[in-house]
Design a protein around this motif. Structure first.
Motif, mmCIF file in Angstrom:
data_model
loop_
_atom_site.group_PDB
_atom_site.id
_atom_site.type_symbol
_atom_site.label_atom_id
_atom_site.label_comp_id
_atom_site.label_asym_id
_atom_site.label_seq_id
_atom_site.Cartn_x
_atom_site.Cartn_y
_atom_site.Cartn_z
ATOM 1 N N ASP A 192 -1.252 -4.229 -5.937
ATOM 2 C CA ASP A 192 -1.225 -2.808 -6.283
ATOM 3 C C ASP A 192 -2.570 -2.308 -6.823
ATOM 4 O OD1 ASP A 192 -1.121 -4.251 -8.603
ATOM 5 O OD2 ASP A 192 0.601 -3.210 -9.462
ATOM 6 N N SER A 223 4.899 -1.986 -4.727
ATOM 7 C CA SER A 223 4.890 -2.160 -3.276
ATOM 8 C C SER A 223 4.420 -0.914 -2.551
ATOM 9 C CB SER A 223 6.293 -2.544 -2.788
ATOM 10 O OG SER A 223 6.655 -3.818 -3.267
ATOM 11 N N THR A 224 4.744 0.241 -3.086
ATOM 12 C CA THR A 224 4.305 1.478 -2.458
ATOM 13 C C THR A 224 2.787 1.578 -2.459
ATOM 14 O OG1 THR A 224 6.333 2.625 -3.117
ATOM 15 C CG2 THR A 224 4.448 3.997 -2.532
ATOM 16 N N THR A 238 9.853 2.465 2.424
ATOM 17 C CA THR A 238 8.562 2.644 1.751
ATOM 18 C C THR A 238 7.462 2.790 2.797
ATOM 19 O OG1 THR A 238 9.275 1.333 -0.150
ATOM 20 C CG2 THR A 238 6.899 1.567 0.181
ATOM 21 N N ASN A 239 7.489 1.901 3.781
ATOM 22 C CA ASN A 239 6.541 2.012 4.891
ATOM 23 C C ASN A 239 6.720 3.319 5.657
ATOM 24 O OD1 ASN A 239 4.514 0.067 5.485
ATOM 25 N ND2 ASN A 239 6.074 -1.474 5.928
ATOM 26 N N LEU A 293 5.395 6.502 4.047
ATOM 27 C CA LEU A 293 3.941 6.620 4.149
ATOM 28 C C LEU A 293 3.512 7.029 5.553
ATOM 29 C CD1 LEU A 293 2.973 3.396 2.154
ATOM 30 C CD2 LEU A 293 2.756 5.755 1.354
#
Length: 621
Positions: free
Chosen positions: A275, A329-330, A372-373, A376
């Protein structure tokens, strides 16, 4: 960057130095206000106190300007691929969404999860055959999957040869060989560092020799830098060691009869994304460009592009307050994607907990990770801009410096005789140990913040069951040392019905003691110790005596002025009340020369992990 440093930028504006001087003065003014000094007494280079040095020894300055400008790098899609491997591909914008299936050992559930994921945004399949499923389960696991459309990677440990043959048979039977994209992911050179299961180097070479003759795209070997990250590798070390391992593979493959072109096509890379946003963007850019330079040296610039897989770094995942892992994770997925990774695997937020967080379905955990992917890519549209960080003074400078550091790591390993030699003589492990200890020490001192662990812990969260308080194998997690303290607290809670407790002794009104009572409460909670705060108490009063009896450990909290006025009296009263261990939130200088001093001090400079471990022992936990 090593061998690629561009020419100097154009001339600076005429008023540039004056503007810079104005910034120096503005920074000095801020420091003057904070330090309550006259600005004339603050040096103009005080801004250097804002410099942060990375674990690779790179100084990150607070301001980057045109003075740091580098000439524009090669365009995206062109050698050395610093800015990405594609140039203009709006139809396939962004990066692949990778996901692992089969980890639960239930083939029927894995197939349902896989088909659902492909329907809802996943593009790259990773098959886990290390947790109960076998090569013979592949047909059932891949039932309903179009094998000519979805890239497939195997995670088969020592059984990769059997799994590869089973997958080949399925692909051939489906008539999908020509369009298939397969990676066997044998990783013999790096697997030993985190005890990952794999095949021998000779077996990996044999797999590569067989794979080169197959139709479609088949790569047998993965340079798995995640194994190095799991042991504490810095960004430069992760890239540098990966390059060294890749060169070692090239040597072995060409010795076995493959051409340089064929050997290069048998390799892919896998990196961990933490991160640390800008550092990770730079890392993926650097890794791509330096591999291209290696390929240039061996005479194969046509195959200087290798898949660059990213996975959210296992080292950063916490077991406690695991929901925070979604935020980590983001940021990690953002950085890897923006940095140009081929695909990104976001691990489930509870990946550090064996079997996942109790009460949380695997479908939910996977869906949140996948989304999350997708958020984005599909909502933030990040994939529609190639190398969006390119041109940033900071990112370009950081990329350049990190490349030099990584190249130095690589050449040092080569000087030792190559990756195998540097592994066998302990050089690489020694470097990893040193880097890990530097990070562990910073976390223990709370210099490196881990939210929910050594900073802002949630002591009221439901404890993990005792059988789940185990460390994931092969990963030196950032949170491990503090979570071990929380495990001791949980065991105490189960045995005694309460948490280990320390009593706070707030001196002076709330406005004066609040900062240090808050600090002490937060610090103690990170070790699983509950702080009992009675509010302001005055030595010699019944309220003070009551607070003193609350726990075997007491922490005096107040301002330095209050300590000078009533601190010694408070210490003396606590000892008279039978308190076994008296602490003070503050520095030792506040009791310098005092006849009645605390036993120890809680402040920003202590080794918090070691101090809290001792306090738990004192409390019987």
């Amino acid at each position: 960057m090593t061998d690629t440093k561009p020419a100097a930028p154009g001339a600076l504006p005429a008023d540039f130095d004056g503007t810079y001087d104005a910034w120096y003065k503005a920074v000095a003014g801020v420091f003057a206000r904070v330090q309550k000094k006259d600005v004339a007494d603050v040096p103009l280079d005080i801004w250097k106190k804002l410099i942060k040095t990375t674990y690779d020894g790179i100084d990150v300055r607070p301001l980057y300007t045109r003075r740091d400008e580098l000439a524009e790098a090669s365009v995206p899609g062109k050698f050395p691929y610093l800015r990405g491997t594609r140039s203009a591909d709006s139809e396939a914008a962004g990066w692949g969404v990778a996901e692992t299936f089969g980890s639960t050992g239930d083939v029927k559930a894995a197939n349902a999860l896989l088909l659902g994921a492909l329907t809802n945004g996943a593009t790259d399949i990773i098959i886990d055959l290390e947790n109960g499923l076998k090569a013979s389960d592949l047909q059932a696991l891949l039932e309903g999957v179009y094998l000519d459309l979805a890239p497939i990677r195997l995670k088969a440990g020592a059984d990769v040869a059997e799994a590869a043959q089973a997958l080949y048979d399925l692909v051939d039977a489906a008539g999908a060989a020509d369009k298939s994209v397969i990676e066997l992911q044998a990783a013999p050179l790096t697997a030993g560092f985190d005890d990952s299961a794999t095949v021998s180097l000779d077996e990996a070479i044999a797999l590569a020799k067989a794979a080169k003759d197959r139709a479609g795209s088949v790569r047998a070997i993965t340079v798995d830098a995640v194994s190095l990250s799991n042991q504490g590798a810095t960004d430069a070390e992760e890239v540098g060691f990966a390059l060294a391992a890749a060169v070692e593979y090239l040597r072995k493959l060409t010795d076995a009869g493959l051409s340089v072109k064929e050997a290069a096509h048998q390799l892919s890379f896998r990196y961990a994304a933490t991160d640390d946003q800008f550092a990770q963007i730079a890392k993926f850019r650097v890794a791509r460009a330096l591999w291209a330079r290696v390929c240039e040296v061996v005479g194969d610039t046509e195959d200087a592009v290798a898949p660059q897989h990213a996975v959210t770094a296992p080292v950063m995942f916490s077991q406690r307050d695991p929901w925070v892992n979604m935020l980590r994770s983001t940021v990690a997925a953002f950085a890897a994607g923006v940095g140009g990774a081929s695909d990104v695997e976001v691990l489930p937020f509870d990946a550090a907990v064996k079997g996942g967080l109790p009460g949380t379905s695997r479908g939910f955990a996977h869906r949140i990770a996948r989304n999350t992917n997708l958020l984005l890519l599909e909502e933030s549209h990040l994939g529609h801009v190639i190398d969006p960080a390119g041109g940033s003074y900071f990112v370009e400078a950081l990329t350049d410096e990190l490349a030099d550091k990584a190249w130095a790591v690589f050449t040092d390993v080569e000087a030792k005789g190559g990756f195998i030699a540097a592994t066998e003589d302990g050089t690489i492990q020694s470097i990893l140990d040193k880097s890990y200890e530097a990070q562990r020490n910073d976390i223990a001192h709370r210099v490196k913040k881990v939210t929910g662990i050594n900073e802002f812990p949630n002591l009221s969260e439901k404890p993990l069951p005792a059988d789940l308080r185990v460390e994931p194998a092969g990963v030196r997690r950032w949170a491990a040392e503090f979570e071990a303290l929380r495990n001791r607290s949980d065991a105490f809670l189960e045995a005694k019905g309460t948490r280990p407790q320390a009593g706070l002794i707030p001196l002076g009104p709330l406005a004066k003691h609040n900062v240090r009572t808050g600090f002490a409460t937060n610090l103690l909670a990170s070790g699983g110790i509950e702080a009992l705060n009675p509010g302001q108490v005055v030595p010699g009063t019944p309220e003070f005596d009551e607070a003193a009896k609350a726990a075997d450990i007491a922490v005096i909290c107040g301002t330095d002025a209050e300590y000078a006025e009533s601190g010694e009296e408070a210490v003396k009263a606590l000892r008279a009340a039978g308190v076994k261990h008296v602490l003070l939130a503050g520095a030792p200088k506040s009791f310098e020369g005092a006849a009645n001093a605390p036993d120890d001090y809680l402040n920003l400079k202590i080794d918090a992990a070691a101090t809290l471990a001792d306090l738990l022992t004192t409390l019987g936990a």
